[in-house]
Write an enzyme that holds these catalytic residues in place. Structure first.
Site, PDB file in Angstrom:
ATOM      1  CB  CYS A   1      42.797  30.532  81.328  1.00 27.71           C
ATOM      2  SG  CYS A   1      43.200  29.184  80.192  1.00 27.71           S
TER       3      CYS A   1
ATOM      4  CB  CYS B   1      45.004  22.825  83.915  1.00 29.01           C
ATOM      5  SG  CYS B   1      46.362  21.781  83.344  1.00 29.01           S
TER       6      CYS B   1
END
Length: 244
Positions: free
Chosen positions: A202, A228
């Site tokens: 991201c 993540c």
């Protein structure tokens, strides 16, 4: 497929394909009854094109799951569209967190600043678990060289918490293997790689990597976080190597 025989099936798969190449492991996994019904989970990141291309050659109708966290780089979204068209992926599934869940847990879009694990759980882990319902397992692009938590990675793993199998065809590959495969097949690189992003997640949680740094050092820089969360459940890694 029954969960009771998950570990024996994974052990059989690792024994059966222990000395096979990455492409052979993937192709066999997509057709082996012991592996069951599989989906490829892809971030369309820095190295994703290798596995996406392999899948497009081995079995183009393999379901490909792409998690749009709604915080990705614009370059990633464009790259995803271009690759899907170029490789003619016939079953691409773009998933996102439910709007109601985002409003409830991250209404101002700042959760990543105060609780990055919770943000990943909201925007990646839960949507993925929902998308994988009905599949016996999933294919990942993880590799041993990517860090200590992946150093003993096998081609096939048990995911006890979910009752699924993980398939890691590229487990034994090195960075030069990836580069060679991309060059030989003339595959396009993610545009951010040339700008200093060898590992791409991201936008708010990914930074450029300097020469000499670990390729994943730009992910959650300055934090203890290194994954993540899609490979963890309740904070614990949800894999168990079966190599006996």
């Amino acid at each position: 497929m029954p969960r009771s025989d998950l570990a024996p099936r994974v052990a059989r798969l690792n024994a059966r394909y222990r000395h096979h190449s990455a492409t052979a492991v993937l192709e066999h996994a997509l057709h082996d009854p012991d592996a069951g019904s599989l989906a490829l989970v892809s971030s369309f990141g820095a190295e994703s094109v290798v596995l996406l291309h392999m899948v497009s050659v081995a079995r183009r109708d393999t379901p490909v799951i792409f998690i749009d966290t709604q915080m990705l780089f614009a370059e990633t979204l464009v790259y995803q569209q271009e690759l899907a068209e170029r490789l003619n992926l016939s079953d691409l599934r773009i998933i996102r967190a439910w709007d109601a869940e985002l409003q409830r847990h991250d209404p101002d879009g700042r959760l990543h600043q105060t609780a990055p694990d919770a943000c990943c759980a909201l925007r990646k882990t839960q949507p993925l678990q929902d998308a994988l319902a009905g599949f016996d397992g999933w294919i990942t692009g993880r590799k041993r060289y990517q860090g200590n938590s992946r150093a003993d990675l096998e081609f096939f793993e048990v995911e006890d918490a979910t009752g699924r199998i993980k398939v890691n065809p590229l487990a034994h590959w090195a960075p030069e293997d990836l580069r060679s495969y991309m060059e030989e097949n003339r595959l396009p690189r993610h545009p951010l790689v040339a700008k200093g992003y060898p590992s791409i997640g991201c936008a708010p949680c990914t930074s450029r990597v300097q020469n000499g740094e670990d390729p994943r050092s730009g992910r959650w820089r300055g934090q203890q976080k290194t994954e993540c969360g899609i490979h963890f459940v309740n904070g614990k890694i949800v894999r168990q190597g079966e190599n006996a």
